[in-house]
Design an enzyme around this catalytic site. Sequence first.
Site, PDB file in Angstrom:
ATOM      1  N   ASP A  78      44.356  41.996  49.827  1.00  0.00           N
ATOM      2  CA  ASP A  78      43.783  41.756  48.501  1.00  0.00           C
ATOM      3  C   ASP A  78      44.781  42.074  47.389  1.00  0.00           C
ATOM      4  O   ASP A  78      45.052  43.238  47.125  1.00  0.00           O
ATOM      5  CB  ASP A  78      42.529  42.642  48.380  1.00  0.00           C
ATOM      6  N   ASP A 261      44.726  36.455  42.512  1.00  0.00           N
ATOM      7  CA  ASP A 261      43.962  37.389  43.329  1.00  0.00           C
ATOM      8  C   ASP A 261      43.535  36.766  44.656  1.00  0.00           C
ATOM      9  O   ASP A 261      42.599  35.979  44.711  1.00  0.00           O
ATOM     10  CB  ASP A 261      42.731  37.845  42.528  1.00  0.00           C
TER      11      ASP A 261
END
EC number: 3.4.23.1
Length: 372
Positions: A78, A261
């Site tokens: 992430d 992201d």
Amino acid sequence: MSVVKIPLVKKKSLRQNLIENGKLKEFMRTHKYNLGSKYIREAATLVSEQPLQNYLDTEYFGTIGIGTPAQDFTVIFDTGSSNLWVPSIYCSSEACTNHNRFNPQDSSTYEATSETLSITYGTGSMTGILGYDTVQVGGISDTNQIFGLSETEPGSFLYYAPFDGILGLAYPSISSSGATPVFDNIWDQGLVSQDLFSVYLSSNEESGSVVIFGDIDSSYYSGSLNWVPVSVEGYWQITVDSITMNGESIACSDGCQAIVDTGTSLLAGPTTAISNIQSYIGASEDSSGEVVISCSSIDSLPDIVFTINGVQYPVPPSAYILQSNGICSSGFEGMDISTSSGDLWILGDVFIRQYFTVFDRGNNQIGLAPVA
């Protein structure tokens, strides 16, 4: 020195698992779906806000091993957060019982600390302890890596999550409890030759996606990389010049801030701007709260074009409209995240599937090129 290639597997998302188990409506009712709270952080506190709902649609997961001998975990790589955490045997929450749990007693290299970790989610918090151990990632051993062992996890919905934990790849400045992120520790130990990592997400295949630590593999992209300076070192934040469709500005006309992201699946932005885009493409909410669109419009809709550092990055309707079981839904999602540098946009997996992305920590820049 080695090149560390971590294969990612594309699996059913948490949302799909909830739908199949008849739990999505209950989830939406009990978890006010606030994607934005992952990104709202008081810099002064060590508590990071990171709602698990963000991971509702994430489909790309990799495997790491923790301890000696290694205990395996499925994690989200992430770039929108910085901590590594996995469930532990100290956690008896329903969610933990259905996932791999780390047992420190089974590892000869584990070192305990007295420090705690708390990551606040939209609906409760993941609390746990911090410990040190060896993390096996892509064939290298990241020794003395600090990580979180969860003791409580919020919400029974996590029972259905297709991942055990999270491996954060953003900057240390947003790491909860000041814990050193995995990539920083790997770089500090001289385990990779370049202070960067890169990501390729495949569109359809279950396999083929990859995170590469310390290298750029040109076989994954066509043309050359364009570099974009990081505007704020926390998330992987950059400046977007404009967002247009059919040559008309539809948002961000005076420039805006965006973060790249991997842990968010959609393209997200301020709710007003996103609702303009949804109506522009003819998307509307159905009874279950899904934003749906007629599948036949994929052929007629225009690209959405993000201009970044003077270069145009078109995302075609085949990418921003998601097809699943004959239903087409919008890949745009509204959320309001105001920061001192203005409202944030999020370029999630819908964008990254189109553009091979290099996250260059050494030069604080992001490299983008069309996928091959």
